[in-house]
Design an enzyme around this catalytic site. Structure first.
Site, PDB file in Angstrom:
ATOM      1  N   ARG A  72       0.864  -1.194   0.000  1.00 33.02           N
ATOM      2  CA  ARG A  72       0.000   0.000   0.000  1.00 33.02           C
ATOM      3  C   ARG A  72       0.893   1.235   0.000  1.00 33.02           C
ATOM      4  O   ARG A  72       1.859   1.300   0.763  1.00 33.02           O
ATOM      5  CB  ARG A  72      -0.844  -0.042   1.268  1.00 33.02           C
ATOM      6  CG  ARG A  72      -2.167   0.613   1.157  1.00 33.02           C
ATOM      7  CD  ARG A  72      -2.989   0.330   2.403  1.00 33.02           C
ATOM      8  NE  ARG A  72      -3.670  -0.939   2.359  1.00 33.02           N
ATOM      9  CZ  ARG A  72      -4.085  -1.591   3.451  1.00 33.02           C
ATOM     10  NH1 ARG A  72      -3.879  -1.101   4.654  1.00 33.02           N
ATOM     11  NH2 ARG A  72      -4.712  -2.724   3.342  1.00 33.02           N
ATOM     12  N   ARG A 181      -2.534  -0.614  18.300  1.00 36.93           N
ATOM     13  CA  ARG A 181      -2.978  -1.152  17.003  1.00 36.93           C
ATOM     14  C   ARG A 181      -3.006  -0.024  15.991  1.00 36.93           C
ATOM     15  O   ARG A 181      -2.487   1.052  16.230  1.00 36.93           O
ATOM     16  CB  ARG A 181      -4.357  -1.817  17.113  1.00 36.93           C
ATOM     17  CG  ARG A 181      -4.243  -3.310  17.423  1.00 36.93           C
ATOM     18  CD  ARG A 181      -5.426  -4.087  16.918  1.00 36.93           C
ATOM     19  NE  ARG A 181      -5.447  -4.184  15.467  1.00 36.93           N
ATOM     20  CZ  ARG A 181      -6.494  -4.618  14.777  1.00 36.93           C
ATOM     21  NH1 ARG A 181      -7.602  -4.979  15.387  1.00 36.93           N
ATOM     22  NH2 ARG A 181      -6.448  -4.685  13.463  1.00 36.93           N
ATOM     23  N   LYS A 182      -3.646  -0.286  14.841  1.00 34.15           N
ATOM     24  CA  LYS A 182      -3.675   0.730  13.795  1.00 34.15           C
ATOM     25  C   LYS A 182      -4.342   2.012  14.309  1.00 34.15           C
ATOM     26  O   LYS A 182      -5.198   1.959  15.206  1.00 34.15           O
ATOM     27  CB  LYS A 182      -4.381   0.212  12.560  1.00 34.15           C
ATOM     28  CG  LYS A 182      -5.801  -0.241  12.776  1.00 34.15           C
ATOM     29  CD  LYS A 182      -6.309  -0.883  11.499  1.00 34.15           C
ATOM     30  CE  LYS A 182      -7.580  -1.664  11.740  1.00 34.15           C
ATOM     31  NZ  LYS A 182      -8.013  -2.414  10.571  1.00 34.15           N
ATOM     32  N   GLY A 437     -15.280  -8.519   2.494  1.00 32.90           N
ATOM     33  CA  GLY A 437     -15.100  -9.969   2.450  1.00 32.90           C
ATOM     34  C   GLY A 437     -14.964 -10.613   3.810  1.00 32.90           C
ATOM     35  O   GLY A 437     -14.846 -11.834   3.912  1.00 32.90           O
ATOM     36  N   CYS A 442     -12.738  -3.250   5.605  1.00 34.41           N
ATOM     37  CA  CYS A 442     -11.922  -2.309   4.813  1.00 34.41           C
ATOM     38  C   CYS A 442     -12.785  -1.582   3.774  1.00 34.41           C
ATOM     39  O   CYS A 442     -12.483  -0.466   3.392  1.00 34.41           O
ATOM     40  CB  CYS A 442     -10.786  -3.055   4.116  1.00 34.41           C
ATOM     41  SG  CYS A 442      -9.762  -3.997   5.240  1.00 34.41           S
ATOM     42  N   GLY A 443     -13.835  -2.222   3.309  1.00 35.23           N
ATOM     43  CA  GLY A 443     -14.735  -1.590   2.335  1.00 35.23           C
ATOM     44  C   GLY A 443     -15.822  -0.759   3.006  1.00 35.23           C
ATOM     45  O   GLY A 443     -16.748  -0.287   2.351  1.00 35.23           O
TER      46      GLY A 443
HETATM   47 FE1  SF4 Z   1      -9.585  -8.484   3.531  1.00 34.69          FE
HETATM   48 FE2  SF4 Z   1     -10.312  -6.158   4.607  1.00 34.69          FE
HETATM   49 FE3  SF4 Z   1     -11.846  -7.302   2.790  1.00 34.69          FE
HETATM   50 FE4  SF4 Z   1     -11.608  -8.404   5.218  1.00 34.69          FE
HETATM   51  S1  SF4 Z   1     -12.566  -6.447   4.724  1.00 34.69           S
HETATM   52  S2  SF4 Z   1     -11.592  -9.441   3.223  1.00 34.69           S
HETATM   53  S3  SF4 Z   1      -9.480  -7.891   5.693  1.00 34.69           S
HETATM   54  S4  SF4 Z   1      -9.777  -6.548   2.443  1.00 34.69           S
END
Ligand code: SF4
Length: 516
Positions: A72, A181-182, A437, A442-443
């Site tokens: 990234r 953490r992050k 996912g 992350c989305g």
């Molecule tokens: Fe991977 Fe983030 Fe998507 Fe989970 S939300 S599948 S960690 S990219």
């Protein structure tokens, strides 16, 4: 103010095992090891424990685990020169199979990299003033912000210098390279909340205050937001901050997180849990002890939420100049397209490309007389400034194509769902649909009008991909996360169910009602 860490006094038996990796070696040291050792001795030479620290170099192992990595690249505030874009395109072409993703933190993400290539990539990034370092890891990550900073008719003032100041202070700073953490920050003075303040660990948002009879422009401060399995909306501190003082505030908040953030259970180690447990009043008291008294709240200047969408050509704050927002379908572009965009930025604009947290791109500084010719460029057939309604508002995480944590494939699935909805539903307003996912979000599923989280469901034929669906998320005034609907939908039925939800809304909506 002392930056000296005090958390190290803690009882070691209460620390999670990741804390021991970080005590053994500072995350930033992995960069030296990658360059001097692993890139020379190869993938097999990397000890398992060190993979845990690769994130500090901006690097993760990607799926399938066959020696390939994802990287990234930080783009603070989302502002990129054409020269930087060409180098990013070239690196992607040389090492990343030409694949380039735009992320929900305004970053660029590569896939398919190999360990031997890392030193060259790091050097080439540095040669154009860029870096992958600390784009991931337990440290201050890329600062997101208003992608239109400096040219935005809807901002109080240009936040670029302040993003740069914080970036310079925190990037590579070993006082803050071992956080629990992050840690995510945003800085924006856009009145439509383009920095997505409520989901950041620390956010500076536009505000003003009359001081000594004069209106002063500055920021309000929000802390403790974040997504993942247990999402929290950030809380506002009773504080007005002039830009010159924001670094002090950022250092104070980050110091509190570093020294008091939880390090026992890793999933409980985000700032949001500390803020929730202390309460906002105690958090403010502790912060004041570090940074001194601050003026109380002024007038909040956020009036709505644009979800960081900027499609089409629009006037900038300088008469005669325009920005042109382009849709990048599900955030995926390529080296060839980025090269072409860099050429368009130089030829038609001011040589700048901007990335958005909605995974899209913007060309800026296009004079009135060049807008029409720019809109006719072949590249803009795909990176469309006037995209179809559903494709334009579909966001997706990486999914199991590359992500080791993913339960299902997301990016291509999301693209196909958007295509289906655009073919089958006519709607006069945008509906933001986000796919993730796994619960890590992350989305940013929780802030979508319709959020879909990948999962599995048992069928007579075995386990198959499925999605949990939630509706009604929004940020800005009235911010709230979306609400889960009952049940789980098999992936082959998602088109149908989404069409039914949207059609139900369309058929029953009342005057003035919007989807969220
Ligand atoms: Fe991977 Fe983030 Fe998507 Fe989970 S939300 S599948 S960690 S990219």
């Amino acid at each position: 103010m002392s930056y000296q860490a005090v958390w190290m006094d803690r009882d070691p038996s209460k620390l999670n095992k990741f804390e021991f990796y970080k005590m053994e070696k500072d995350g930033l040291d992995i960069i030296r090891d990658i360059v001097e050792k692993y890139s020379k001795e190869g993938f097999a030479s990397i000890p398992q424990d060190d993979f845990n620290l690769f994130k500090w170099a901006g690097v993760y192992q990607q799926k399938p685990n066959t020696g390939h990595f994802m990287m990234r690249i930080r783009i603070p505030g989302g502002i990129l020169t054409s020269k930087q874009a060409r180098e990013l395109a070239a690196i992607g072409r040389d090492y990343g199979r030409g694949l380039i993703d735009v992320t929900t933190r305004q970053a660029i993400q590569y896939h398919w990299l190999e360990i031997e290539q890392m030193p060259d990539i790091f050097n080439r990034l540095e040669s154009v003033g860029m870096s992958a370092f600390e784009a991931c890891g337990d440290c201050p990550r890329t600062i997101v912000g208003n992608p239109l900073a400096g040219i935005d008719p809807n901002e109080l003032f240009d936040t670029t210098p302040w993003v740069d100041e914080l970036e310079r202070f925190f990037l590579g700073n070993r006082d803050f390279s071992n956080l629990p953490r992050k840690y995510k920050m945003s800085i924006s003075s856009n009145i439509y909340n383009s920095g997505h303040a409520e989901i950041q660990c620390l956010a500076f948002t536009p505000a003003s205050k009359v001081i000594d009879g004069e209106e002063v422009l500055g920021f309000h401060v929000m802390v403790g937001g974040g997504l993942s399995a247990k999402p929290h909306l950030a809380r506002r501190l009773d504080m007005f901050v002039i830009p010159e003082e924001m670094l002090k505030v950022a250092i104070g908040v980050t110091t509190l997180f570093r020294d008091h953030g939880y390090r026992e259970k890793r999933h409980y180690a985000r700032l949001k849990y500390l803020v929730a447990e202390w309460g906002i009043e105690k958090f403010q008291e502790e912060l004041i002890k570090l940074i001194g008294e601050m003026p109380s709240l002024g007038d909040d200047r956020i009036v709505g939420w644009n979800a960081s969408y900027f499609d089409g050509a629009h006037p900038q704050n300088t008469p005669g100049l325009n920005y042109v927002g382009l849709n990048v379908p599900v955030g995926r572009t390529s080296s060839d397209e980025l090269d072409q965009l860099a050429d368009l930025a130089d030829h038609y604009g001011d040589g700048t490309i901007r990335t958005t947290v909605s995974q899209n791109l913007i060309l800026t500084g296009v004079s009135d007389d060049k807008v029409e010719a720019l809109l006719e460029q072949p590249l803009l057939q795909r990176l469309n400034p006037n995209p179809n309604r559903f494709m334009s508002r579909t966001v997706s995480c990486t999914g199991n194509e590359f992500c080791n944590l993913a339960i299902v494939e997301t990016k291509e699935f999301a693209r196909r769902v958007a295509l289906y909805l655009d073919e089958h539903i006519q709607l006069d307003e945008p509906v933001r649909i986000h796919f993730i996912g796994c619960p890590n979000s992350c989305g940013q599923k929780h802030i979508a009008d319709i959020g879909l989280q990948g999962s599995l469901v048992k069928t007579p034929e075995g386990m198959v991909d499925a999605y949990d669906i939630a509706v009604g998320g929004t940020l800005g005034p009235g911010a709230k996360f979306n609400t889960a609907l009952k049940g789980r939908v098999k992936s082959d039925n998602v088109n149908n169910v989404l069409a039914q939800i949207i059609n139900f809304y369309k058929d029953t909506r009342q005057s003035g009602e919007s989807f969220h």
